[in-house]
Write a protein that holds these residues in place. Structure first.
Motif, PDB file in Angstrom:
ATOM      1  N   PHE A 257       0.836  -1.198   0.000  1.00 28.01           N
ATOM      2  CA  PHE A 257       0.000   0.000   0.000  1.00 28.01           C
ATOM      3  C   PHE A 257       0.876   1.254   0.000  1.00 28.01           C
ATOM      4  CE2 PHE A 257      -2.397  -3.298   2.322  1.00 28.01           C
ATOM      5  CZ  PHE A 257      -3.503  -3.400   1.490  1.00 28.01           C
ATOM      6  N   ASN A 258       0.405   2.282  -0.687  1.00 30.07           N
ATOM      7  CA  ASN A 258       1.093   3.581  -0.663  1.00 30.07           C
ATOM      8  C   ASN A 258       0.533   4.375   0.518  1.00 30.07           C
ATOM      9  OD1 ASN A 258       2.149   6.112  -1.000  1.00 30.07           O
ATOM     10  ND2 ASN A 258       1.591   6.317  -3.153  1.00 30.07           N
ATOM     11  N   THR A 259       1.278   4.398   1.609  1.00 28.83           N
ATOM     12  CA  THR A 259       0.792   5.036   2.842  1.00 28.83           C
ATOM     13  C   THR A 259       1.472   6.362   3.123  1.00 28.83           C
ATOM     14  OG1 THR A 259       2.440   3.846   4.160  1.00 28.83           O
ATOM     15  CG2 THR A 259       0.293   2.781   3.871  1.00 28.83           C
ATOM     16  N   THR A 260       2.363   6.807   2.234  1.00 32.06           N
ATOM     17  CA  THR A 260       3.187   7.980   2.554  1.00 32.06           C
ATOM     18  C   THR A 260       3.044   9.118   1.544  1.00 32.06           C
ATOM     19  OG1 THR A 260       5.080   7.014   1.381  1.00 32.06           O
ATOM     20  CG2 THR A 260       4.899   6.564   3.740  1.00 32.06           C
ATOM     21  N   SER A 261       2.068   9.050   0.668  1.00 26.28           N
ATOM     22  CA  SER A 261       1.938  10.112  -0.338  1.00 26.28           C
ATOM     23  C   SER A 261       1.451  11.399   0.314  1.00 26.28           C
ATOM     24  CB  SER A 261       0.951   9.686  -1.432  1.00 26.28           C
ATOM     25  OG  SER A 261      -0.384   9.805  -0.974  1.00 26.28           O
ATOM     26  N   PRO A 262       1.692  12.548  -0.312  1.00 27.50           N
ATOM     27  CA  PRO A 262       1.170  13.822   0.210  1.00 27.50           C
ATOM     28  C   PRO A 262      -0.347  13.822   0.326  1.00 27.50           C
ATOM     29  CG  PRO A 262       2.806  14.205  -1.509  1.00 27.50           C
ATOM     30  CD  PRO A 262       2.522  12.737  -1.514  1.00 27.50           C
ATOM     31  N   ARG A 263      -1.022  13.088  -0.558  1.00 25.00           N
ATOM     32  CA  ARG A 263      -2.485  13.034  -0.519  1.00 25.00           C
ATOM     33  C   ARG A 263      -2.963  12.272   0.717  1.00 25.00           C
ATOM     34  NH1 ARG A 263      -0.161  12.965  -5.074  1.00 25.00           N
ATOM     35  NH2 ARG A 263       0.340  10.750  -4.895  1.00 25.00           N
ATOM     36  N   VAL A 264      -2.280  11.172   1.036  1.00 26.04           N
ATOM     37  CA  VAL A 264      -2.612  10.435   2.261  1.00 26.04           C
ATOM     38  C   VAL A 264      -2.365  11.316   3.474  1.00 26.04           C
ATOM     39  CG1 VAL A 264      -1.881   8.530   3.742  1.00 26.04           C
ATOM     40  CG2 VAL A 264      -2.272   8.134   1.306  1.00 26.04           C
ATOM     41  N   ALA A 265      -1.249  12.033   3.473  1.00 28.91           N
ATOM     42  CA  ALA A 265      -0.926  12.913   4.600  1.00 28.91           C
ATOM     43  C   ALA A 265      -1.989  13.984   4.801  1.00 28.91           C
ATOM     44  CB  ALA A 265       0.444  13.553   4.382  1.00 28.91           C
ATOM     45  N   ALA A 266      -2.600  14.414   3.698  1.00 30.82           N
ATOM     46  CA  ALA A 266      -3.649  15.435   3.784  1.00 30.82           C
ATOM     47  C   ALA A 266      -5.013  14.840   4.114  1.00 30.82           C
ATOM     48  CB  ALA A 266      -3.731  16.200   2.464  1.00 30.82           C
ATOM     49  N   GLY A 267      -5.076  13.512   4.242  1.00 36.75           N
ATOM     50  CA  GLY A 267      -6.348  12.855   4.535  1.00 36.75           C
ATOM     51  C   GLY A 267      -7.191  12.596   3.318  1.00 36.75           C
ATOM     52  N   LEU A 268      -6.576  12.679   2.128  1.00 34.91           N
ATOM     53  CA  LEU A 268      -7.335  12.584   0.878  1.00 34.91           C
ATOM     54  C   LEU A 268      -6.795  11.476  -0.013  1.00 34.91           C
ATOM     55  CD1 LEU A 268      -7.668  16.423   0.186  1.00 34.91           C
ATOM     56  CD2 LEU A 268      -9.422  14.888   1.112  1.00 34.91           C
ATOM     57  N   GLY A 269      -6.669  10.274   0.548  1.00 32.85           N
ATOM     58  CA  GLY A 269      -6.235   9.126  -0.221  1.00 32.85           C
ATOM     59  C   GLY A 269      -7.376   8.513  -1.014  1.00 32.85           C
ATOM     60  N   THR A 270      -7.171   7.297  -1.488  1.00 31.29           N
ATOM     61  CA  THR A 270      -8.209   6.598  -2.257  1.00 31.29           C
ATOM     62  C   THR A 270      -9.490   6.477  -1.433  1.00 31.29           C
ATOM     63  OG1 THR A 270      -6.369   5.272  -3.097  1.00 31.29           O
ATOM     64  CG2 THR A 270      -8.586   4.607  -3.740  1.00 31.29           C
ATOM     65  N   ILE A 271      -9.343   6.182  -0.166  1.00 29.81           N
ATOM     66  CA  ILE A 271     -10.449   6.263   0.787  1.00 29.81           C
ATOM     67  C   ILE A 271     -10.111   7.408   1.739  1.00 29.81           C
ATOM     68  CG2 ILE A 271     -11.716   5.070   2.618  1.00 29.81           C
ATOM     69  CD1 ILE A 271     -11.164   2.459   1.163  1.00 29.81           C
ATOM     70  N   ALA A 272     -10.833   8.485   1.630  1.00 33.38           N
ATOM     71  CA  ALA A 272     -10.479   9.716   2.338  1.00 33.38           C
ATOM     72  C   ALA A 272     -10.721   9.596   3.841  1.00 33.38           C
ATOM     73  CB  ALA A 272     -11.273  10.884   1.776  1.00 33.38           C
ATOM     74  N   ARG A 273      -9.892  10.303   4.584  1.00 28.66           N
ATOM     75  CA  ARG A 273     -10.066  10.393   6.041  1.00 28.66           C
ATOM     76  C   ARG A 273     -10.900  11.609   6.413  1.00 28.66           C
ATOM     77  NH1 ARG A 273      -6.765  13.286   9.103  1.00 28.66           N
ATOM     78  NH2 ARG A 273      -5.062  13.134   7.620  1.00 28.66           N
TER      79      ARG A 273
END
Length: 295
Positions: free
Chosen positions: A103-119
């Motif tokens: 899994f890609n867990t370190t992208s800037p989008r994940v960090a912003a809470g906006l990954g494939t499944i958003a936080r």
């Protein structure tokens, strides 16, 4: 796990009666069908959970199939699943189980809470009450995300087979941009990954249509194009991709998400844009590019 969309379509491909041009329109963020199970998992009210939507963008571009070009639109909302991300761009803090290296867990989008499944949704509001399971993520990604992109790839392949070239228009909306100083904020942002995903002549044409309507247009800042633009835009192979971001204040209330008096004029303007793109000779453009490459 049974799909949240087992009893209804998660997305829809609207095809023209006859394909008249190699243009494909994609609206991945305008979905507004919220599964009951998902709503039970969120801590947000029904209006707050909708703040991530590109509300009504699919309807703004709905004339495309009538004019001879297909439109792919999501019914699933962006807060539930974001098809404009990598397939497994996930936040490990959101899941009960540990996430492996696949899994890609370190992208800037994940960090912003906006990954494939958003936080989070807009204004950093957390979506979920509790942590999710990996089974839930697989249901969404394998059951909905992958079929969505397969449908998009099929439309681009159909265009390539019929015309030898294809153009993806990735349709989005953006919050009203506030700017300080003398420089006015743009009404429209065109993203071609800084000239790498789309022929300049196509971007120029799109900008001309918006500018002629009195709108301010920017390129690549602050939106250069997301996963779909970056992934499918391969001008050297005959596939062009351009992301269009339209400021929501032009056609809707950003508070209530209801259409305003600007909706119909914007829809009419986008009909002009669709007609201009359909009328543009992409096949001749591809021939020019091939000749230049051979020099």
């Amino acid at each position: 796990m049974r799909s949240d969309y087992a009893d209804r379509p998660a997305f829809e491909t609207i095809r023209p009666r006859r394909l008249v041009a190699p243009v494909v329109f994609n609206s991945a963020h305008s979905g507004r069908v919220y599964p009951e199970r998902f709503l039970a998992m969120t801590r947000l009210d029904h209006l707050s959970i909708r703040q991530s939507e590109d509300a009504w963008v699919d309807e703004l571009f709905m004339r495309a199939p009538h004019l001879g070009a297909p439109l792919l639109r999501a019914h699933f909302p962006r807060a539930y699943l974001d098809a404009n991300r990598e397939p497994w761009e996930l936040d490990p803090e959101m899941f009960a189980e540990p996430l492996s290296d696949r899994f890609n867990t370190t992208s800037p989008r994940v960090a912003a809470g906006l990954g494939t499944i958003a936080r989070v949704v807009a204004e950093n509001k957390p979506i979920y009450r509790d942590r999710l399971t990996l089974e839930d993520a697989r249901m969404r990604v394998e059951g909905i995300y992958h079929p969505y992109h397969q449908a998009l790839q099929k439309l681009l392949a159909d265009a390539m087979n019929a015309f030898g070239v294809a153009l993806l228009i990735d349709c989005h909306s953006m919050p009203r941009i506030s700017r300080s100083g003398d420089r006015p904020a743009p009404d429209v942002v065109l993203g071609d990954r800084y000239g790498t995903t789309c022929a300049p002549a196509i971007v120029d044409l799109v900008e001309t249509v918006f500018v002629a309507a009195g709108l301010r247009v920017a390129r690549n800042r602050p939106y250069a194009g997301g996963f779909s633009t970056r992934t499918y835009g391969r001008p050297q192979h005959g596939v062009h991709a351009l992301q269009i971001e339209i400021s929501r204040h032009l056609y809707m209330s950003e508070v209530t998400l209801t259409k305003t008096a600007g909706f119909e004029p914007m829809r009419a303007l986008l009909e002009k844009l669709i007609m201009a793109l359909i009328g543009f000779d992409l096949v001749a453009l591809a021939g020019v590019q091939t000749a230049k490459a051979a020099e």
